[in-house]
Structure formats: structure tokens, C-alpha cells
Scaffold this motif. Sequence first.
Motif, PDB file in Angstrom:
ATOM      1  N   THR A  61      11.931  35.864  -0.756  1.00  0.00           N
ATOM      2  CA  THR A  61      11.774  36.408  -2.105  1.00  0.00           C
ATOM      3  C   THR A  61      10.360  36.069  -2.583  1.00  0.00           C
ATOM      4  OG1 THR A  61      12.606  34.405  -3.173  1.00  0.00           O
ATOM      5  CG2 THR A  61      14.246  36.090  -2.555  1.00  0.00           C
ATOM      6  N   PRO A  62       9.911  36.610  -3.704  1.00  0.00           N
ATOM      7  CA  PRO A  62       8.560  36.270  -4.193  1.00  0.00           C
ATOM      8  C   PRO A  62       8.522  34.849  -4.778  1.00  0.00           C
ATOM      9  CG  PRO A  62       9.592  37.898  -5.627  1.00  0.00           C
ATOM     10  CD  PRO A  62      10.524  37.674  -4.485  1.00  0.00           C
ATOM     11  N   VAL A  63       8.701  33.869  -3.886  1.00  0.00           N
ATOM     12  CA  VAL A  63       8.751  32.468  -4.302  1.00  0.00           C
ATOM     13  C   VAL A  63       7.482  32.080  -5.055  1.00  0.00           C
ATOM     14  CG1 VAL A  63      10.304  31.791  -2.440  1.00  0.00           C
ATOM     15  CG2 VAL A  63       7.861  31.600  -2.093  1.00  0.00           C
ATOM     16  N   GLY A  64       7.672  31.320  -6.108  1.00  0.00           N
ATOM     17  CA  GLY A  64       6.547  30.841  -6.906  1.00  0.00           C
ATOM     18  C   GLY A  64       6.058  31.817  -7.957  1.00  0.00           C
ATOM     19  N   CYS A  65       6.543  33.047  -7.933  1.00  0.00           N
ATOM     20  CA  CYS A  65       6.028  34.086  -8.829  1.00  0.00           C
ATOM     21  C   CYS A  65       6.919  34.332 -10.043  1.00  0.00           C
ATOM     22  CB  CYS A  65       5.813  35.380  -8.050  1.00  0.00           C
ATOM     23  SG  CYS A  65       4.609  35.200  -6.729  1.00  0.00           S
ATOM     24  N   GLY A  66       7.908  33.488 -10.222  1.00  0.00           N
ATOM     25  CA  GLY A  66       8.772  33.579 -11.397  1.00  0.00           C
ATOM     26  C   GLY A  66       8.441  32.451 -12.348  1.00  0.00           C
ATOM     27  N   ILE A  67       9.386  31.566 -12.535  1.00  0.00           N
ATOM     28  CA  ILE A  67       9.239  30.467 -13.480  1.00  0.00           C
ATOM     29  C   ILE A  67       8.088  29.516 -13.111  1.00  0.00           C
ATOM     30  CG2 ILE A  67      10.926  28.928 -12.411  1.00  0.00           C
ATOM     31  CD1 ILE A  67      11.872  28.282 -15.294  1.00  0.00           C
ATOM     32  N   ALA A  68       7.750  29.412 -11.818  1.00  0.00           N
ATOM     33  CA  ALA A  68       6.639  28.544 -11.400  1.00  0.00           C
ATOM     34  C   ALA A  68       5.289  29.069 -11.896  1.00  0.00           C
ATOM     35  CB  ALA A  68       6.620  28.378  -9.886  1.00  0.00           C
ATOM     36  N   GLY A  69       5.208  30.387 -12.127  1.00  0.00           N
ATOM     37  CA  GLY A  69       4.035  30.957 -12.766  1.00  0.00           C
ATOM     38  C   GLY A  69       2.863  31.343 -11.886  1.00  0.00           C
ATOM     39  N   TYR A  70       3.030  31.363 -10.578  1.00  0.00           N
ATOM     40  CA  TYR A  70       1.928  31.767  -9.700  1.00  0.00           C
ATOM     41  C   TYR A  70       1.932  33.285  -9.526  1.00  0.00           C
ATOM     42  CZ  TYR A  70       1.824  26.825  -8.526  1.00  0.00           C
ATOM     43  OH  TYR A  70       1.752  25.452  -8.604  1.00  0.00           O
ATOM     44  N   ALA A  71       0.782  33.820  -9.192  1.00  0.00           N
ATOM     45  CA  ALA A  71       0.648  35.248  -8.906  1.00  0.00           C
ATOM     46  C   ALA A  71       0.825  35.472  -7.401  1.00  0.00           C
ATOM     47  CB  ALA A  71      -0.733  35.739  -9.346  1.00  0.00           C
ATOM     48  N   ALA A  98       3.739  34.164   9.494  1.00  0.00           N
ATOM     49  CA  ALA A  98       5.198  34.127   9.611  1.00  0.00           C
ATOM     50  C   ALA A  98       5.624  35.037  10.755  1.00  0.00           C
ATOM     51  CB  ALA A  98       5.854  34.559   8.305  1.00  0.00           C
ATOM     52  N   PRO A  99       6.631  34.628  11.507  1.00  0.00           N
ATOM     53  CA  PRO A  99       7.077  35.453  12.628  1.00  0.00           C
ATOM     54  C   PRO A  99       7.755  36.739  12.170  1.00  0.00           C
ATOM     55  CG  PRO A  99       8.544  33.574  12.327  1.00  0.00           C
ATOM     56  CD  PRO A  99       7.396  33.392  11.368  1.00  0.00           C
ATOM     57  N   GLY A 100       8.025  37.613  13.111  1.00  0.00           N
ATOM     58  CA  GLY A 100       8.588  38.923  12.814  1.00  0.00           C
ATOM     59  C   GLY A 100       9.997  38.918  12.256  1.00  0.00           C
ATOM     60  N   ASN A 101      10.675  37.779  12.295  1.00  0.00           N
ATOM     61  CA  ASN A 101      12.031  37.702  11.746  1.00  0.00           C
ATOM     62  C   ASN A 101      12.031  37.328  10.262  1.00  0.00           C
ATOM     63  OD1 ASN A 101      11.182  35.052  12.393  1.00  0.00           O
ATOM     64  ND2 ASN A 101      13.272  34.338  12.733  1.00  0.00           N
ATOM     65  N   VAL A 102      10.848  37.366   9.637  1.00  0.00           N
ATOM     66  CA  VAL A 102      10.722  37.087   8.203  1.00  0.00           C
ATOM     67  C   VAL A 102      10.361  38.378   7.485  1.00  0.00           C
ATOM     68  CG1 VAL A 102       9.472  35.807   6.419  1.00  0.00           C
ATOM     69  CG2 VAL A 102      10.009  34.695   8.596  1.00  0.00           C
ATOM     70  N   ALA A 103      11.254  38.831   6.613  1.00  0.00           N
ATOM     71  CA  ALA A 103      10.968  39.965   5.728  1.00  0.00           C
ATOM     72  C   ALA A 103      10.255  39.402   4.499  1.00  0.00           C
ATOM     73  CB  ALA A 103      12.260  40.664   5.327  1.00  0.00           C
ATOM     74  N   VAL A 104       9.277  40.140   4.005  1.00  0.00           N
ATOM     75  CA  VAL A 104       8.482  39.662   2.867  1.00  0.00           C
ATOM     76  C   VAL A 104       8.666  40.583   1.662  1.00  0.00           C
ATOM     77  CG1 VAL A 104       6.753  38.564   4.367  1.00  0.00           C
ATOM     78  CG2 VAL A 104       6.412  40.914   3.594  1.00  0.00           C
ATOM     79  N   PRO A 105       8.480  40.029   0.458  1.00  0.00           N
ATOM     80  CA  PRO A 105       8.588  40.885  -0.726  1.00  0.00           C
ATOM     81  C   PRO A 105       7.428  41.877  -0.800  1.00  0.00           C
ATOM     82  CG  PRO A 105       7.932  38.662  -1.354  1.00  0.00           C
ATOM     83  CD  PRO A 105       8.208  38.637   0.117  1.00  0.00           C
ATOM     84  N   THR A 106       7.684  43.025  -1.371  1.00  0.00           N
ATOM     85  CA  THR A 106       6.662  44.065  -1.513  1.00  0.00           C
ATOM     86  C   THR A 106       5.405  43.536  -2.192  1.00  0.00           C
ATOM     87  OG1 THR A 106       8.407  45.729  -1.661  1.00  0.00           O
ATOM     88  CG2 THR A 106       6.244  46.384  -2.434  1.00  0.00           C
ATOM     89  N   SER A 107       5.566  42.663  -3.171  1.00  0.00           N
ATOM     90  CA  SER A 107       4.407  42.147  -3.921  1.00  0.00           C
ATOM     91  C   SER A 107       3.493  41.292  -3.050  1.00  0.00           C
ATOM     92  CB  SER A 107       4.878  41.339  -5.140  1.00  0.00           C
ATOM     93  OG  SER A 107       5.658  40.216  -4.737  1.00  0.00           O
ATOM     94  N   PHE A 108       3.966  40.785  -1.932  1.00  0.00           N
ATOM     95  CA  PHE A 108       3.144  39.959  -1.036  1.00  0.00           C
ATOM     96  C   PHE A 108       2.350  40.794  -0.023  1.00  0.00           C
ATOM     97  CE2 PHE A 108       5.437  35.541  -1.063  1.00  0.00           C
ATOM     98  CZ  PHE A 108       5.363  35.508  -2.438  1.00  0.00           C
ATOM     99  N   VAL A 109       2.809  42.006   0.253  1.00  0.00           N
ATOM    100  CA  VAL A 109       2.243  42.818   1.337  1.00  0.00           C
ATOM    101  C   VAL A 109       0.721  42.985   1.230  1.00  0.00           C
ATOM    102  CG1 VAL A 109       2.243  45.120   2.391  1.00  0.00           C
ATOM    103  CG2 VAL A 109       4.408  43.980   1.845  1.00  0.00           C
ATOM    104  N   PRO A 110       0.137  43.299   0.061  1.00  0.00           N
ATOM    105  CA  PRO A 110      -1.313  43.494   0.023  1.00  0.00           C
ATOM    106  C   PRO A 110      -2.129  42.242   0.389  1.00  0.00           C
ATOM    107  CG  PRO A 110      -0.284  44.317  -1.991  1.00  0.00           C
ATOM    108  CD  PRO A 110       0.756  43.573  -1.230  1.00  0.00           C
ATOM    109  N   TYR A 111      -1.502  41.074   0.371  1.00  0.00           N
ATOM    110  CA  TYR A 111      -2.223  39.822   0.569  1.00  0.00           C
ATOM    111  C   TYR A 111      -1.951  39.186   1.913  1.00  0.00           C
ATOM    112  CZ  TYR A 111      -2.431  40.769  -4.351  1.00  0.00           C
ATOM    113  OH  TYR A 111      -2.613  41.411  -5.558  1.00  0.00           O
TER     114      TYR A 111
END
Length: 122
Positions: free
Chosen positions: A87-97, A108-121
Motif C-alpha cells: 500500500t502507499p505506506v507512509g503517505c497517510g497519517i505519517a505525512g510523507y509524499a 523490490a522483487p517481482g512478487n511485490v505489487a506497488v501502489p499507482t502513486s509510487f510508479v513514477p518514482y
Amino acid sequence: MQITPDIVTTLRPDEVFVFGSNARGRHGGGAARIAYERFGAVWGEGHGHHGQSYAIDTMSGLDVLEREARAFVVFAAEHPELRFLLTPVGCGIAGYAPEQVAGLFSGAPGNVAVPTSFVPYL
């Protein structure tokens, strides 16, 4: 690259919900609450794999988040039989972008799905 669904309500038996937590494992809101109520996160455990969940401490500073992200990437690589929904860890209550956090999961290996918001980075 696999993408984590925006909303995760169920998991297959081989899937793990990866969420942001606090060090004390008080899973009172957001993805942490979902992990606790649905996917086996343990109250009082703010780190690592429990049930079908994996907790990453996002509330103890960016340096801790970085260490926890690295540990998660290693864990995921050691468990190719599992599929991890990050999930977009750190981007909620923790307040990171996303641009502050996403790169911590590069490699991260291929068995890790990432949130859409992380893809550009990544």
C-alpha cells in the motif's frame, strides 16, 4: 510491474497486505486497521509478517522507514511463493509524499505489487 489495487478487501491464500504501522502496533486507523480487522495483523506488533499482513513502521522517522523498507524487500525476495500488495505506506497519517517513500522500495522483487502513486518514482 504489478500494481496494488486501490482498495483491497480480500486476499488470495498466497497474498500479503503490506501496510504502514506505528512502532507499538496500535492499528487504529487506515490500512493498519484493515490489516488488523481482516488480514491477521497483531495488536502490539508494529513490524514484520503476521497472518496475511506485513507491518512497516512509518511513524518513527524516515530513517526507520528506510530500514523497514529494506528489511521488507529482503523478506519479499526470500518468499517468492507469496505475492505482496504494498500500500502507499507512509503517505497517510505519517505525512510523507510518494516521492519521499517510493524509492525506498526500489529493487523490490517481482512478487511485490506497488501502489499507482509510487510508479513514477520507481
